[in-house]
Scaffold this motif. Structure first.
Motif, mmCIF file in Angstrom:
data_model
loop_
_atom_site.group_PDB
_atom_site.id
_atom_site.type_symbol
_atom_site.label_atom_id
_atom_site.label_comp_id
_atom_site.label_asym_id
_atom_site.label_seq_id
_atom_site.Cartn_x
_atom_site.Cartn_y
_atom_site.Cartn_z
ATOM 1 N N THR A 33 0.852 -1.187 0.000
ATOM 2 C CA THR A 33 0.000 0.000 0.000
ATOM 3 C C THR A 33 0.883 1.230 0.000
ATOM 4 O OG1 THR A 33 -1.673 -1.164 1.305
ATOM 5 C CG2 THR A 33 -1.860 1.234 1.195
ATOM 6 N N CYS A 34 0.574 2.177 -0.874
ATOM 7 C CA CYS A 34 1.356 3.416 -1.005
ATOM 8 C C CYS A 34 0.437 4.609 -0.797
ATOM 9 C CB CYS A 34 2.000 3.479 -2.384
ATOM 10 S SG CYS A 34 2.772 5.074 -2.758
ATOM 11 N N VAL A 35 0.812 5.506 0.101
ATOM 12 C CA VAL A 35 0.055 6.724 0.389
ATOM 13 C C VAL A 35 0.900 7.934 0.000
ATOM 14 C CG1 VAL A 35 -1.027 8.134 2.190
ATOM 15 C CG2 VAL A 35 -1.211 5.636 2.280
ATOM 16 N N THR A 36 0.324 8.809 -0.799
ATOM 17 C CA THR A 36 1.007 10.036 -1.216
ATOM 18 C C THR A 36 0.735 11.146 -0.211
ATOM 19 O OG1 THR A 36 0.890 9.469 -3.558
ATOM 20 C CG2 THR A 36 1.126 11.805 -3.015
ATOM 21 N N ILE A 37 1.787 11.824 0.203
ATOM 22 C CA ILE A 37 1.655 13.008 1.058
ATOM 23 C C ILE A 37 1.874 14.225 0.176
ATOM 24 C CG2 ILE A 37 2.482 14.224 3.097
ATOM 25 C CD1 ILE A 37 3.556 11.584 4.157
ATOM 26 N N ALA A 38 0.893 15.134 0.181
ATOM 27 C CA ALA A 38 0.922 16.298 -0.704
ATOM 28 C C ALA A 38 1.053 17.588 0.085
ATOM 29 C CB ALA A 38 -0.351 16.335 -1.551
ATOM 30 N N ALA A 39 1.396 18.643 -0.643
ATOM 31 C CA ALA A 39 1.466 19.981 -0.054
ATOM 32 C C ALA A 39 0.074 20.588 -0.012
ATOM 33 C CB ALA A 39 2.397 20.860 -0.882
ATOM 34 N N SER A 88 5.959 9.636 -1.037
ATOM 35 C CA SER A 88 5.133 8.433 -1.114
ATOM 36 C C SER A 88 5.621 7.468 -0.048
ATOM 37 C CB SER A 88 5.252 7.769 -2.487
ATOM 38 O OG SER A 88 4.746 8.599 -3.505
ATOM 39 N N VAL A 89 4.725 7.049 0.829
ATOM 40 C CA VAL A 89 5.066 6.069 1.864
ATOM 41 C C VAL A 89 4.467 4.730 1.456
ATOM 42 C CG1 VAL A 89 4.957 5.496 4.313
ATOM 43 C CG2 VAL A 89 5.045 7.895 3.604
ATOM 44 N N ARG A 131 0.034 -0.281 8.860
ATOM 45 C CA ARG A 131 1.438 0.110 9.028
ATOM 46 C C ARG A 131 1.806 1.316 8.162
ATOM 47 N NH1 ARG A 131 4.065 -5.946 8.611
ATOM 48 N NH2 ARG A 131 2.796 -6.906 10.261
ATOM 49 N N VAL A 132 1.215 1.410 6.968
ATOM 50 C CA VAL A 132 1.576 2.547 6.119
ATOM 51 C C VAL A 132 1.117 3.855 6.754
ATOM 52 C CG1 VAL A 132 -0.458 2.719 4.581
ATOM 53 C CG2 VAL A 132 1.809 3.251 3.709
ATOM 54 N N TYR A 133 -0.037 3.840 7.392
ATOM 55 C CA TYR A 133 -0.500 5.073 8.033
ATOM 56 C C TYR A 133 0.273 5.372 9.309
ATOM 57 C CZ TYR A 133 -4.131 6.015 4.662
ATOM 58 O OH TYR A 133 -4.794 6.345 3.499
ATOM 59 N N GLN A 193 -7.038 9.450 3.639
ATOM 60 C CA GLN A 193 -7.039 8.491 4.737
ATOM 61 C C GLN A 193 -7.757 7.189 4.392
ATOM 62 O OE1 GLN A 193 -7.648 10.349 8.689
ATOM 63 N NE2 GLN A 193 -7.832 12.299 7.598
ATOM 64 N N ASP A 194 -8.072 7.013 3.091
ATOM 65 C CA ASP A 194 -8.832 5.813 2.714
ATOM 66 C C ASP A 194 -8.149 5.003 1.615
ATOM 67 O OD1 ASP A 194 -9.130 7.642 0.657
ATOM 68 O OD2 ASP A 194 -11.270 7.248 0.363
ATOM 69 N N ILE A 195 -6.834 5.137 1.474
ATOM 70 C CA ILE A 195 -6.126 4.406 0.420
ATOM 71 C C ILE A 195 -6.221 2.893 0.684
ATOM 72 C CG2 ILE A 195 -3.915 4.055 -0.733
ATOM 73 C CD1 ILE A 195 -5.229 6.831 -1.216
ATOM 74 N N ALA A 196 -6.558 2.154 -0.366
ATOM 75 C CA ALA A 196 -6.611 0.694 -0.383
ATOM 76 C C ALA A 196 -7.789 0.099 0.385
ATOM 77 C CB ALA A 196 -5.301 0.083 0.129
ATOM 78 N N GLN A 197 -8.755 0.913 0.790
ATOM 79 C CA GLN A 197 -9.898 0.346 1.514
ATOM 80 C C GLN A 197 -10.676 -0.636 0.642
ATOM 81 O OE1 GLN A 197 -10.877 0.647 4.789
ATOM 82 N NE2 GLN A 197 -8.827 1.541 4.963
ATOM 83 N N ARG A 198 -10.672 -0.409 -0.675
ATOM 84 C CA ARG A 198 -11.393 -1.343 -1.564
ATOM 85 C C ARG A 198 -10.764 -2.727 -1.544
ATOM 86 N NH1 ARG A 198 -12.327 2.498 -6.857
ATOM 87 N NH2 ARG A 198 -14.304 3.429 -6.216
ATOM 88 N N ALA A 199 -9.477 -2.801 -1.238
ATOM 89 C CA ALA A 199 -8.811 -4.101 -1.206
ATOM 90 C C ALA A 199 -9.320 -4.977 -0.051
ATOM 91 C CB ALA A 199 -7.308 -3.916 -1.085
#
Length: 420
Positions: free
Chosen positions: A328-334, A381-382, A395-397, A412-418
């Motif tokens: 799982t990869c989460v992008t942190i943006a400005a 990207s984490v 763990r990614v969060y 805050q909802d990345i990969a919830q569909r998985a």
């Protein structure tokens, strides 16, 4: 061997990291790189621009670079591969002719239609009056696409007639000479990134991107706010269909046009509720942030795959091997992205976020006076690798929350569909 990677985003940091996992690779040189590649072992940034073809070529020749890997679409679209090929410098990426599959949506759509590749119906327009008339005839929802490179932000999904009419006015005002207006199709999107040597095409793990800025897929389109792989939606049966109905016919259509396409062939697909795949778009390079989720799962050395593509011997390689895990990869943006945002914010906590199974790939960062500062809209990207998606998401969060800079934002909802 030394390998040179062109680009400065999270995708290029992930490519450099993956290349360095092989003992064959002694050093990776990044043009121009970012704050992450500047601090990675056996990696060095070079101060060339990505469109300085002559400077890149001369450096590669003088310093014994074994392969140049082109990350972003822009240098591909203006012919960097053609230039390097003429100098007999090994390079991974399609020529300018092949890169049209991303740089011109109308060219790509015509290729798909000629090859009977499943894709939403569309029409092309060069003036506002006829575009408006077509939209009013078709109704909404409808999709408006700029015919040209737009950094992942040239597609507007208009829910209402008013939004669609505003979209065509906006894109024509931004000097896009042609627009593609496409039917709206429902389902879930899947990114299938494949590697090809012009004769054989092999898919990597399927991923699912999150393009909208807000939770629940709301708000404006972005370059991508996170991804996960492998996407459970893309079953082995579906991937076989994609191979037979999309990847192989596309490569055959390119060959019929006399295009020797070596590099990445990336199909952005919509999977209908009944399981039918349709191609929304093609890209000519690795996806971002999908690459940051896919490459950490790769067990086959990336350098072996890229060299096989450039040397047209992909068919001779054994099947691609993958780690028995998910990512799982989460992008942190400005703050303000995808609109206006500030640069130069000091970033802390990256070391705290990085541990076994969690990687931090830099995108819009710079190293200034030994401090990493923000230098773009998508900053970091984490990525977390774990045995299952529940663990990977948790763990990614944890990693994301260890990082801090003024105005940082992430979905805050990345990969919830998985999980469903």
């Amino acid at each position: 061997m030394k390998i040179l990677v062109v680009g400065n985003g999270g995708r290029e940091h992930a490519i450099a990291w993956a290349l360095l996992q092989s003992p064959q690779v002694t050093q990776v040189l990044c043009v121009p790189g970012n704050g992450g590649t500047a601090t990675m072992d056996r990696c060095q940034n070079l101060s060339f621009r990505s469109d300085d073809f002559g400077g890149i070529a001369r450096f590669a020749e003088v310093n014994g670079v074994a392969l140049i890997v082109i990350g972003p679409e822009f240098p591909l679209s203006i012919g960097i591969v053609d230039y390097l090929n003429n100098r007999n410098i090994p390079v991974f990426g399609p020529t300018r002719a092949g890169a049209q599959i991303e740089s011109s949506k109308t060219w790509a759509k015509a290729l798909m239609e000629d090859a009977n590749i499943p894709t939403p119906k569309s029409a092309t327009f060069t003036d506002l009056t006829t575009a408006r008339a077509y939209i009013e005839q078709q109704g909404a929802p409808i999709v408006v696409k700029a015919d040209g490179l737009a950094g992942g932000k040239g597609v507007i999904v208009a829910e209402t007639l008013a939004e669609a009419l505003t979209a065509v006015e906006l894109l024509f005002a931004q000097n896009y000479g042609r627009l593609l207006i496409e039917e709206y199709v429902t389902g879930q999107e899947v990114s299938v990134i494949a590697l090809t040597d012009g004769k054989t095409v092999r898919a990597l793990l399927p991923a699912q991107d999150h393009k909208r800025i807000g939770d629940g897929d709301t708000g404006a389109n972005t370059g991508g706010m996170g991804a996960y792989a492998p996407a459970p939606l893309a079953t082995p049966a579906l991937m076989l269909r994609v191979q037979n109905e999309v990847l192989d016919p596309t490569l055959a259509a390119l060959k019929r046009k006399g295009i020797d396409y070596r590099g990445v062939l990336y199909a952005g697909l919509m999977i209908s509720p009944s399981g039918e795949p349709k191609v929304l778009e093609f890209n000519c390079r690795f996806g971002d942030p999908e690459t940051q989720a896919i490459l950490p799962l790769l067990a086959t050395p990336l350098v072996d795959l890229l060299l096989a593509c450039t040397e047209q011997r992909l068919a001779a390689l054994p099947p691609i091997e993958w780690k028995p895990a998910v990512a799982t990869c989460v992008t942190i943006a400005a703050q303000g992205y995808p609109g206006n945002y500030e640069r130069g914010k000091v970033i802390s906590g990256i070391d705290m976020a990085t541990n076994e199974g969690t990687l931090v790939f830099h995108a819009g960062t710079q190293l200034k006076q030994n401090r990493v500062v923000t230098d773009g809209g998508r900053v970091l990207s984490v990525t977390c690798i774990a045995p299952d998606f529940a663990s990977s998401i948790d763990r990614v969060y944890q990693g994301v929350k260890a990082i801090n800079f003024e105005g940082m934002y992430y979905r805050q909802d990345i990969a919830q569909r998985a999980l469903s």
